[in-house]
Write a protein that holds these residues in place. Structure first.
Motif, short mmCIF file in Angstrom:
data_model
loop_
_atom_site.label_atom_id
_atom_site.label_comp_id
_atom_site.label_asym_id
_atom_site.label_seq_id
_atom_site.Cartn_x
_atom_site.Cartn_y
_atom_site.Cartn_z
N GLY A 175 43.11 33.24 33.74
CA GLY A 175 44.19 32.55 34.50
C GLY A 175 45.49 33.03 34.07
O GLY A 175 45.62 33.95 33.37
N THR A 176 46.69 32.25 34.44
CA THR A 176 47.97 32.79 33.98
C THR A 176 48.58 31.49 33.22
O THR A 176 48.15 30.33 33.56
N ILE A 177 49.68 31.75 32.39
CA ILE A 177 50.38 30.89 31.99
C ILE A 177 51.88 31.23 31.99
O ILE A 177 52.20 32.53 31.75
N GLU A 178 52.70 30.45 32.32
CA GLU A 178 54.02 30.84 32.87
C GLU A 178 55.08 29.82 32.19
O GLU A 178 54.70 28.64 31.88
N VAL A 179 56.20 30.29 31.83
CA VAL A 179 57.13 29.64 31.11
C VAL A 179 58.55 29.46 32.05
O VAL A 179 59.07 30.66 32.19
N GLU A 180 59.19 28.26 32.01
CA GLU A 180 60.61 28.20 32.70
C GLU A 180 61.36 27.43 31.78
O GLU A 180 60.92 26.32 31.20
N SER A 181 62.66 27.89 31.55
CA SER A 181 63.48 27.14 30.55
C SER A 181 65.01 27.50 30.99
O SER A 181 65.30 28.46 30.74
N PRO A 182 65.81 26.54 31.71
CA PRO A 182 65.27 25.29 31.90
C PRO A 182 64.54 25.35 33.33
O PRO A 182 64.48 26.38 34.12
N PRO A 183 63.57 24.41 33.67
CA PRO A 183 62.94 24.51 34.97
C PRO A 183 63.84 24.49 36.09
O PRO A 183 64.86 23.87 36.23
N SER A 184 63.30 24.96 37.21
CA SER A 184 64.00 24.95 38.52
C SER A 184 64.25 23.59 38.93
O SER A 184 63.32 22.75 38.99
N GLY A 185 65.59 23.34 39.46
CA GLY A 185 65.67 22.06 39.76
C GLY A 185 66.27 20.87 38.47
O GLY A 185 66.66 19.65 38.90
N PHE A 186 66.25 21.55 37.26
CA PHE A 186 66.41 20.73 35.92
C PHE A 186 67.50 21.44 35.34
O PHE A 186 67.72 22.38 35.32
N GLU A 187 68.31 20.42 34.47
CA GLU A 187 69.44 21.20 33.68
C GLU A 187 68.98 21.34 32.26
O GLU A 187 69.68 21.86 31.58
N GLU A 188 67.85 20.92 31.82
CA GLU A 188 67.44 21.06 30.42
C GLU A 188 65.91 21.14 30.51
O GLU A 188 64.97 20.90 31.29
N GLY A 189 65.37 21.35 29.26
CA GLY A 189 63.90 21.22 28.99
C GLY A 189 63.24 22.51 29.05
O GLY A 189 63.92 23.65 29.43
N THR A 190 62.12 22.66 29.10
CA THR A 190 61.12 23.74 29.26
C THR A 190 59.68 23.36 30.10
O THR A 190 59.45 22.21 29.89
N MET A 191 59.43 24.00 31.00
CA MET A 191 58.17 23.62 31.70
C MET A 191 57.12 25.11 31.52
O MET A 191 57.40 26.18 31.75
N PHE A 192 55.90 24.76 31.04
CA PHE A 192 54.86 25.58 30.97
C PHE A 192 53.98 25.20 32.12
O PHE A 192 53.68 24.25 32.31
N THR A 193 53.42 26.47 33.17
CA THR A 193 52.74 26.35 34.03
C THR A 193 51.34 27.08 33.85
O THR A 193 51.47 28.56 33.66
N ILE A 194 50.27 26.35 33.86
CA ILE A 194 49.09 27.00 33.76
C ILE A 194 48.29 27.13 35.13
O ILE A 194 48.13 25.90 35.74
N ARG A 195 47.68 28.31 35.37
CA ARG A 195 46.81 28.27 36.65
C ARG A 195 45.65 28.92 36.35
O ARG A 195 45.23 29.89 35.71
N LEU A 196 44.51 28.12 36.60
CA LEU A 196 43.22 28.31 36.25
C LEU A 196 42.11 28.69 37.41
O LEU A 196 42.43 27.54 38.20
N PRO A 197 41.29 29.21 37.55
CA PRO A 197 40.42 28.95 38.41
C PRO A 197 39.26 28.05 38.35
O PRO A 197 38.89 27.83 37.29
N VAL A 198 39.00 27.47 39.35
CA VAL A 198 38.10 26.18 39.35
C VAL A 198 36.71 26.77 39.14
O VAL A 198 35.90 26.11 38.43
N ARG A 199 36.27 27.82 39.98
CA ARG A 199 34.85 28.35 39.89
C ARG A 199 33.82 27.66 40.35
O ARG A 199 33.31 27.91 41.47
N ALA A 200 33.28 26.57 39.83
CA ALA A 200 32.50 25.54 40.31
C ALA A 200 32.80 24.17 39.77
O ALA A 200 33.16 24.02 38.80
N THR A 201 32.38 23.05 40.48
CA THR A 201 32.65 21.74 40.52
C THR A 201 31.12 21.03 40.20
O THR A 201 30.33 21.28 41.17
N LYS A 202 31.03 20.30 39.35
CA LYS A 202 29.88 19.47 39.02
C LYS A 202 29.81 18.09 39.52
O LYS A 202 29.07 17.60 40.17
N GLU A 203 31.06 17.56 39.35
CA GLU A 203 31.00 16.17 39.48
C GLU A 203 32.65 15.69 39.63
O GLU A 203 33.36 16.41 39.17
N GLN A 204 32.81 14.62 40.44
CA GLN A 204 34.48 14.11 40.54
C GLN A 204 34.80 13.68 39.02
O GLN A 204 33.94 13.19 38.27
#
Length: 921
Positions: free
Chosen positions: A862-891
């Motif tokens: 996967g990937t991990i991204e950081v924005e500071s400040p996040p788009s559309g906001f004036e303060e703070g930090t946002m971390f975005t994690i993107r992970l492949p699902v691969r396979a699902t077992k149950e809801q």
């Protein structure tokens, strides 16, 4: 005594005479010497010599004689008194002798005084006479005259002042003479120049008269010569328009209409030039005939009404029904009315009004043409009646014209003995008043029209020509779908149609009637080539070209300048503005097509080059990213190996310390128990026992201190063990078992672990998607969530919020953690995932949390991204994690979940302007 008296008298007489003669002899005898010295250039400083005064001289001489005379008489009287005392009987004789001698003495004194006064007066009169003579010579112009002033008295001073004055006059005279001579020389030269200039002007005037005559003759001849080809154009065109040579389709009829309309326009212009040529040659004469002015004006108004209606202009005519027929030159009056109405139609915009009015009063005919157009400034009133002059002659003028219409009106009206006047203010319309003398109509024979050219005069319905309104911008549909786009910018609708016909079968054609519209279309459609006229309203062709070439968005578009201006200077100016080609009207169609094809080839090559450059830049970016990933991977591998070695060595030592702490604490507790027992059984009254108790208390205090130190050692050992554990995980990430894991449960677990640290000042708001189950290492992801949430907590100094959001997009799970904290500076953001990099104080953090999280996410693909400040906001930090699902077992668990007192959630789905750190190997 008698002898002594005579000696005294003689002495006084001698002294007085010697002094007087010496006084007068100085001037007589020293004068020639001083004159000789002056003549030989010896400078005598009279100012430093003792000043002689004539008054003093006269007073001294007369006082001397009076004193001498008095002394002599007194001496004589004294002698006679002595004789009388000696001889008393000789009184009468003594008195008589005294009287006689006194008279003689007085007579001698008077004579001597008269003699000396005469000498002194002659000296004065001689010098004054010399000065008078000198003044007379100066008066007649002999400025070289000088007075030899050798004395220091008043007359000498006056003479020297006179010499200075004459010297100054002589100098001034010389200066004036030099100036006069110079002025005379300049006057002679200027007179010669003026004479030469007059001669040249006369020659130029004669040449101009001859050139004007030749020009007039040329215009007359060329106009006649042009009429023949125009006739050969108009006649076939009229036959084709009337379908005498076959049926026409709509496109052919439109093309013939353009040819007929512009041929008539050209014929009108030729007729105007011919009329002016005849006026200049003095060959224009009136051909009066009975004319009904109202009927003539009504006929022309009727022919112009369609044009006015098309332009949305009200055209009114108010005739004076009392006007009788008058003797007028119909052709010239028609031209007067046509030019005035054409001028009004040209300068009146849609919704305006044009009014015509005729009047008859005081044996005068009056025609008034008024409009509500743009008006004319008072300072320009005199210009509108001058030939070839237009108020707006710039390249960006809005209205076309040759500057011949109103001057022709003035010429023809004055030829009738009338006058034309103008009343107008800028922006308030214009009113032209034509006044003609009334000549009653009389029977007349038919008069042949001038030059037998009635058949070539433009018909009344086509005499009034105004520019047509620009058509809407259109795209030609006949061109191939993948054809290039050409933008044509011209204020002539007919020229736009001609160019569209020429180019529309091969290219997509866009049209604009001015530079501003062309600029807008160029930005909107990005054409391959722009063909532009030069003289356009508003933004002219040069300015339009400069704007196109000066903007990086349109600078690569090919630009063809198309204009009727054939001057070399204007062509150079167009090329200087960036034009790629410069064509002069009338142009050859094949040449235009060839130039367009050439620029199209250049444009294609330019686009290919741009694509190649973009591919190279993209490849370079990919290579750069690959290099960075390789370097980062190698660095992580090296750090992992180093961390594994350090962790192993430290772990051994820490285990020894940690394992020895527990037995040490047990031994300390046993010793403390023994000491307490001894103190309990000791005799308090025994001094030795009392001393032992004190020693026991001291030992107990020491043991307590050792116990505290043991706790500190244990705490340090535990922290060291945790660091070693982190180093092991960093050195060997992704070793956990991969199985189905609900990320929502992992996030809740991390939040529960941090609940005590939140202290109720930070709200955690969650928004989960429906399915949060992915294939991963649950324990490792839980550590990532714990690191991100703990960092968010530490970034919020007082009260704030932490937002957690999950989204499932196809086969990818997106997890966002955003806080309202202080944010991360850019220079820190670039290194935030580097191992051992931290901004915390020493002892608070190791700098491995985000590096471990990075490694864990990387190991999961996967990937991990950081924005500071996040788009559309004036303060703070946002971390975005993107992970492949691969396979699902149950809801997973049900969506949603609020773990705070405030269930409001603020989210941002915009993902622009963020820094992305790729973790793909």
């Amino acid at each position: 005594m008698v002898v002594l008296g005579h000696i005294t008298i003689a002495t006084f007489m001698g002294v007085s005479c010697a002094v007087s003669f010496h006084f007068l002899a100085i001037e007589r005898l020293m004068g020639p010497v001083v004159r000789h010295l002056v003549d030989y250039g010896v400078v005598i400083d009279y100012d430093n010599l003792p000043t002689g005064r004539m008054q003093n001289r006269l007073l001294f001489l007369f006082a001397l004689f009076i004193v001498v005379t008095a002394v002599m008489i007194a001496t004589l009287a004294n002698q006679k008194i002595a004789d009388l005392a000696t001889y008393p009987g000789r009184l009468d004789e003594v008195v008589s002798s005294l009287r006689t001698q006194t008279v003689l003495i007085s007579a001698c004194a008077v004579g001597m005084a008269v003699f000396l006064s005469t000498l002194l007066a002659r000296s004065f009169t001689r010098r004054v006479g010399e000065m008078v003579d000198a003044m007379r010579r100066v008066e007649i112009g002999q400025l070289a005259t000088r007075i030899t002033a050798i004395s220091t008295d008043e007359i000498g001073m006056l003479g020297r002042s006179f010499n200075k004055m004459v010297a100054q006059l002589e100098q001034n005279a010389k200066t004036i003479k030099a100036l006069h001579e110079n002025l005379e020389r300049k006057v002679r030269e200027r007179t010669k120049e003026l004479t030469e200039s007059k001669r040249r002007l006369q020659e130029s005037y004669e040449r101009l008269k001859e050139n004007d005559r030749l020009k007039t003759e040329f215009f007359s001849n060329i106009s006649h010569e042009l009429r023949t080809p125009l006739t050969l154009i108009l006649a076939p065109v009229e036959n084709m328009r009337e379908e005498r040579l076959g049926a026409l389709n709509a496109e052919q009829r439109r093309a013939l209409d353009v040819v007929q309309r512009n041929t008539v326009r050209l014929l009108n212009l030729i007729n105007d030039l011919l009329d002016f040529a005849k006026i200049d040659a003095g060959k224009v004469s009136l051909n009066p005939e009975p004319v009904d002015l109202n009927e003539l004006v009504m006929d022309l108004v009727s022919s112009a009404s369609l044009l006015a209606q098309d332009r949305g202009i009200a055209l009114d005519f108010s005739p004076d029904e009392t006007i009788p027929p008058a003797m007028l030159d119909r052709t010239k009056i028609e031209k007067v009315v046509v030019n005035l109405v054409s001028n009004a139609l040209k300068f009146t915009s849609e919704g305006g009004r044009i009014g015509l009015e005729t009047r008859y009063q005081n044996d005068q005919l009056t025609l008034i043409v008024s409009d509500t157009g743009i008006g004319i400034a008072p300072k320009d009133h005199a210009l509108v009646f001058q030939r070839f002059v237009q108020v707006d002659g710039s390249l960006s003028r809005r209205y076309e014209g040759t500057g011949l219409g109103l001057p022709m009106v003035k010429e023809f009206v004055e030829l009738h003995g009338g006058r034309v006047s103008l009343e107008s203010e800028l922006g308030q319309g214009a009113c032209f008043t034509v006044t003609l003398p009334f000549v009653p109509a009389r029977a007349s024979t038919s008069t042949a029209r001038e030059d037998n050219a009635a058949d070539l005069r433009p018909r009344r319905h086509s005499a009034i020509l105004v520019p047509e309104a620009p058509t809407a911008v259109t795209r030609n549909r006949e061109a191939p779908r993948n054809a290039e786009t050409i933008l044509i910018v011209d204020d002539s609708t007919e020229m736009l149609g001609v160019l569209r016909t020429i180019l529309g079968s091969e290219y997509h054609v866009l049209e604009a009637s001015n530079g501003e519209d062309g600029w807008r279309l160029a930005l909107e459609h990005e054409p391959d080539i722009i063909i532009s006229d030069v003289m356009m309203p508003g933004l002219n062709g040069y300015e339009f070209c400069a704007r196109i070439k000066g903007d990086e968005r349109t600078a690569r578009i090919g630009f063809i300048m198309l204009t009727a201006k054939a001057d070399l200077a204007m062509k150079i100016e167009g090329l200087d503005q960036g034009a790629d080609e410069y064509l002069v009207k009338p142009f050859n169609t094949r040449e235009l097509q060839a130039r367009v094809r050439s620029l199209i080839k250049v444009r294609r090559l330019d686009r290919q080059l741009q694509r190649r450059n973009q591919e190279l830049e993209r490849t370079l970016r990919e290579l750069t990213r690959a290099r960075d990933r390789l370097v980062h991977s190698e660095k992580m591998s090296s750090l992992g190996q180093l961390a594994a070695g350090i962790a192993h060595e430290i772990n051994n030592s820490v285990n020894a310390v940690y394992n020895g702490i527990l037995p040490l604490r047990e031994q300390i507790e046993e010793v403390e128990k023994i000491i307490r027992d001894l103190m309990l059984f000791s005799d308090k009254e025994d001094p030795q026992s009392e001393n032992g108790a004190r020693q026991g208390e001291a030992l107990e205090d020491s043991l307590a201190l050792i116990s505290e130190l043991a706790e500190v050692i244990e705490s340090g050992a535990i922290r060291t063990r945790d660091i070693v554990t982190d180093l092991k995980k960093f050195a060997h990430p992704g070793t956990g078992e991969r199985k189905a894991f609900d990320v929502h449960e992992g996030i809740r677990m991390a939040i529960n672990l941090l609940k005590n640290k939140l202290h109720g000042r930070i709200d955690v708001c969650c928004e989960f998607c429906e399915d949060g189950v992915i294939e991963c290492s649950g324990s490792e992801l839980a550590q990532v969530f714990l690191n991100l949430l703990d960092n968010a907590r530490q970034a919020i100094e007082r009260e704030g919020r932490i937002f957690v959001e999950t989204r499932r997009v196809r086969d990818e799970m997106i997890i966002r953690v955003r806080d309202t904290g202080c944010g991360i500076p850019e220079h820190v953001r670039n290194r935030i995932f580097d191992p051992f990099f931290t901004t915390k104080e020493v002892g608070v953090g190791t700098g491995l949390g985000l590096a471990i999280s990075y490694s864990i996410i990387h190991s999961h693909g996967g990937t991990i991204e950081v924005e500071s400040p996040p788009s559309g906001f004036e303060e703070g930090t946002m971390f975005t994690i993107r992970l492949p699902v691969r396979a699902t077992k149950e809801q997973g668990a049900e969506a949603g979940g609020v773990l705070s007192k405030d269930d409001r959630f603020v989210r941002s789905s915009k993902e622009s302007d963020r820094q992305t750190v790729s973790t793909e190997g």
